[in-house]
Design a protein around this motif. Structure first.
Motif, PDB file in Angstrom:
ATOM      1  N   HIS A 151      40.534  51.841  32.452  1.00  0.00           N
ATOM      2  CA  HIS A 151      41.177  51.084  33.528  1.00  0.00           C
ATOM      3  C   HIS A 151      40.614  51.536  34.877  1.00  0.00           C
ATOM      4  N   VAL A 152      40.329  50.573  35.748  1.00  0.00           N
ATOM      5  CA  VAL A 152      39.851  50.854  37.102  1.00  0.00           C
ATOM      6  C   VAL A 152      40.767  50.155  38.096  1.00  0.00           C
ATOM      7  N   SER A 153      41.354  50.933  39.002  1.00  0.00           N
ATOM      8  CA  SER A 153      42.169  50.389  40.084  1.00  0.00           C
ATOM      9  C   SER A 153      41.394  50.533  41.386  1.00  0.00           C
ATOM     10  N   ILE A 154      41.241  49.425  42.110  1.00  0.00           N
ATOM     11  CA  ILE A 154      40.504  49.416  43.376  1.00  0.00           C
ATOM     12  C   ILE A 154      41.486  49.135  44.507  1.00  0.00           C
ATOM     13  N   VAL A 200      39.550  53.779  42.715  1.00  0.00           N
ATOM     14  CA  VAL A 200      38.570  53.568  43.774  1.00  0.00           C
ATOM     15  C   VAL A 200      39.328  53.251  45.061  1.00  0.00           C
ATOM     16  N   LEU A 201      38.878  53.840  46.163  1.00  0.00           N
ATOM     17  CA  LEU A 201      39.484  53.580  47.466  1.00  0.00           C
ATOM     18  C   LEU A 201      38.380  53.214  48.453  1.00  0.00           C
ATOM     19  N   LEU A 222      43.876  45.910  44.755  1.00  0.00           N
ATOM     20  CA  LEU A 222      45.085  45.946  45.569  1.00  0.00           C
ATOM     21  C   LEU A 222      44.717  46.255  47.012  1.00  0.00           C
ATOM     22  N   HIS A 223      45.341  45.544  47.946  1.00  0.00           N
ATOM     23  CA  HIS A 223      45.143  45.783  49.368  1.00  0.00           C
ATOM     24  C   HIS A 223      46.342  46.549  49.914  1.00  0.00           C
ATOM     25  N   VAL A 261      30.940  48.452  37.096  1.00  0.00           N
ATOM     26  CA  VAL A 261      31.942  47.560  37.688  1.00  0.00           C
ATOM     27  C   VAL A 261      31.478  47.198  39.090  1.00  0.00           C
ATOM     28  N   ASP A 262      31.410  45.911  39.394  1.00  0.00           N
ATOM     29  CA  ASP A 262      31.065  45.495  40.750  1.00  0.00           C
ATOM     30  C   ASP A 262      32.234  45.747  41.695  1.00  0.00           C
ATOM     31  N   ILE A 263      31.917  46.174  42.909  1.00  0.00           N
ATOM     32  CA  ILE A 263      32.902  46.295  43.983  1.00  0.00           C
ATOM     33  C   ILE A 263      32.531  45.226  45.001  1.00  0.00           C
ATOM     34  N   ASP A 264      33.146  44.078  44.851  1.00  0.00           N
ATOM     35  CA  ASP A 264      32.741  42.877  45.583  1.00  0.00           C
ATOM     36  C   ASP A 264      33.928  42.343  46.382  1.00  0.00           C
ATOM     37  N   CYS A 265      34.546  43.222  47.184  1.00  0.00           N
ATOM     38  CA  CYS A 265      35.774  42.832  47.872  1.00  0.00           C
ATOM     39  C   CYS A 265      35.687  42.972  49.386  1.00  0.00           C
TER      40      CYS A 265
END
Length: 253
Positions: free
Chosen positions: A240-243, A30-31, A6-7, A220-224
């Motif tokens: 569950h992972v929320s980024i 994750v933030l 989410l942005h 989990v990759d953080i590829d954003c």
């Protein structure tokens, strides 16, 4: 395990959306936020004495400013999740070289920052590790120094940008796992293997270390963020992972 991206626009929206109160077991949040601006006086004031001393040790002002913005941002987020004031949070360490934790709380967190971005993870009841790195030129000998034979063999099939990206995929995945254990680089990097190919599922493939059982951890990759590579390590119990990404431009690009 489910993941969502989410942005959000700015800190007020981030603190409203990325704020489970009470914290939910099995949920990792994750933030990511930009740290390229000049910190305010308030950013400095909410840090404790140890954080201020660490900031003052940086020789270059840009590194000091990024450190302040990363740690002030983490404090604001932790405060929103615990209904506390950012400057009132107290951190403790189990021992020398151990990662900090909140005093008298079951909430765990981890922080990473590289050039113009910071990333943090918060969850209740479980340890986690996170790493983010700006992709940049590296020495060709780096895989031989830090990666397992299995990882080196996988990287040997790549060239050019794919090889460079693979190196950073491997590094951030390994670093996230080490930070999750709390031991950091005290554990030998070559004693465990992760997947290295960009776009392939992030995974701990094999390990000689009892702290890093392949059956116990998820990656989990953080590829954003364009130009960056990141990874998150959480126990298998996390479902569950929320980024959340605070929109902003990387001044280092």
């Amino acid at each position: 395990m489910q993941t969502e991206l989410l942005h959000v626009r700015g800190w007020p929206e981030a603190l409203e959306q990325a704020r489970p109160t009470p914290m939910v077991a099995g949920l990792a949040q994750v933030l990511l936020w930009p740290v390229g601006a000049k910190p305010s006086q308030l950013d400095w004031q909410i840090l404790d004495a140890e954080e201020q001393q660490r900031a003052e040790r940086f020789a270059r002002s840009v590194h000091k400013e990024r450190f302040v913005l990363a740690h002030a941002g983490l404090r604001r987020w932790l405060a929103a999740c615990t209904a506390a004031k950012p400057e009132a949070l107290r951190f403790a360490r189990a021992g020398a070289g151990q990662k900090p934790h909140l005093q008298s709380s079951s909430i765990h967190f981890n922080l990473s920052h590289s050039q113009g971005w910071a990333a943090a993870v918060i969850l209740d009841g479980y340890e986690a590790g996170i790493d983010i790195e700006a992709i940049r030129a590296i020495e060709p000998e780096l895989p031989q120094r830090f990666f397992s034979e299995k990882e080196q063999m996988a990287l040997a099939t790549l060239t050019g940008e794919a090889w460079l990206r693979g190196c950073f995929c491997a590094w951030t995945r390994k670093e996230a796992l080490l930070k999750a254990t709390g031991a950091g680089l005290a554990l030998p990097l070559r004693a465990f293997s992760v997947s290295v190919l960009h776009g392939a599922p992030a995974a701990l493939l094999a390990s000689e270390l009892p702290e890093l059982s392949a059956e116990s951890w998820n990656l989990v990759d953080i590829d954003c963020i364009p130009g960056y590579c990141g990874a998150l390590a959480v126990p298998r119990e996390v479902e569950h992972v929320s980024i959340f990404v605070i929109e902003g431009e990387d001044p280092c690009q």
